[in-house]
Write a protein that holds these residues in place. Structure first.
Motif, PDB file in Angstrom:
ATOM      1  N   TYR A 187       0.865  -1.183   0.000  1.00  0.00           N
ATOM      2  CA  TYR A 187       0.000   0.000   0.000  1.00  0.00           C
ATOM      3  C   TYR A 187       0.898   1.228   0.000  1.00  0.00           C
ATOM      4  CZ  TYR A 187      -3.419  -3.467   1.430  1.00  0.00           C
ATOM      5  OH  TYR A 187      -4.217  -4.576   1.482  1.00  0.00           O
ATOM      6  N   ASP A 196       0.920   5.718  -0.828  1.00  0.00           N
ATOM      7  CA  ASP A 196       0.200   6.925  -1.214  1.00  0.00           C
ATOM      8  C   ASP A 196       0.816   7.494  -2.482  1.00  0.00           C
ATOM      9  OD1 ASP A 196       2.564   7.699   0.052  1.00  0.00           O
ATOM     10  OD2 ASP A 196       1.689   9.518   0.892  1.00  0.00           O
ATOM     11  N   LEU A 238      -4.605   6.470  -2.638  1.00  0.00           N
ATOM     12  CA  LEU A 238      -4.051   5.272  -2.009  1.00  0.00           C
ATOM     13  C   LEU A 238      -3.997   4.182  -3.074  1.00  0.00           C
ATOM     14  CD1 LEU A 238      -3.098   3.681   0.470  1.00  0.00           C
ATOM     15  CD2 LEU A 238      -5.508   3.109   0.887  1.00  0.00           C
ATOM     16  N   VAL A 249      -6.455   9.915   1.152  1.00  0.00           N
ATOM     17  CA  VAL A 249      -5.655  10.489   2.233  1.00  0.00           C
ATOM     18  C   VAL A 249      -5.581  11.999   2.033  1.00  0.00           C
ATOM     19  CG1 VAL A 249      -4.313   8.382   2.625  1.00  0.00           C
ATOM     20  CG2 VAL A 249      -3.494  10.064   0.990  1.00  0.00           C
TER      21      VAL A 249
END
Length: 172
Positions: free
Chosen positions: A112, A114, A119, A140
């Motif tokens: 995972y 950003d 995301l 986010v």
């Protein structure tokens, strides 16, 4: 000596009072640095994610270990993938280009990361051929400035193109 004593006491008091005035002097204001956001059009951001050959590290951030691999964030640019099977001789495997990347985590074979305010989820079962599985847009908050500072009016959110995503910050 008796005549000198009141003079010494009063002189001492006056000197100690004069030092108090220094404590209430105004403190010079500290100039805060100014930053401008590094912007990328959303379509360009989404097309920029790619697995590339290894490259040199310059501005590293977080490190994640998932045996036998080490994943090292290159601030705002992506993730270095390193095979650490032989810790005496770690081997760079690839660079996963992810514009606006500052954070990374893993669960099983899923990575995972950003990308600006998005995301991303990658399948890392073959680290040399990482595969993007999913993108959640605006999952986010926008990337914050690296330290306290000021964003000049011309760079504030209301003055940016509607499709622009913050992928980093540059000190002016």
């Amino acid at each position: 000596m008796r005549k000198l004593y009141p003079f010494l006491v009063s002189s001492g008091l006056l000197l100690s009072l004069s030092s108090c005035w220094r404590l209430v002097d105004p403190i010079a204001p500290v100039a805060l640095p100014e930053y401008k956001p590094l912007l990328m059009a959303r379509t360009q951001l989404e097309q920029a994610v790619a697995v590339l050959p290894p490259r040199d590290m310059h501005n590293t951030g977080k490190i994640y270990l998932r045996d036998p691999y080490i994943f090292i964030n290159e601030q705002y640019e992506g993730i270095h993938i390193i095979n650490n099977q032989d810790p005496e001789h770690p081997q760079p495997v690839a660079f996963l280009r992810i514009p606006g990347n500052v954070d990374v985590a893993m669960k099983g074979t899923l990575l995972y990361a950003d990308s600006g305010s998005d995301l991303l989820t990658f399948d890392m079962s073959n680290a040399q051929a990482a595969r993007l599985l999913n993108r959640v847009r605006e999952a986010v908050p926008e990337l914050p400035m690296p330290e306290s500072g000021i964003v000049p009016t011309e760079y504030q959110p209301q003055n940016r193109p509607a499709d622009a995503v913050v992928i980093g910050w540059q000190k002016l």
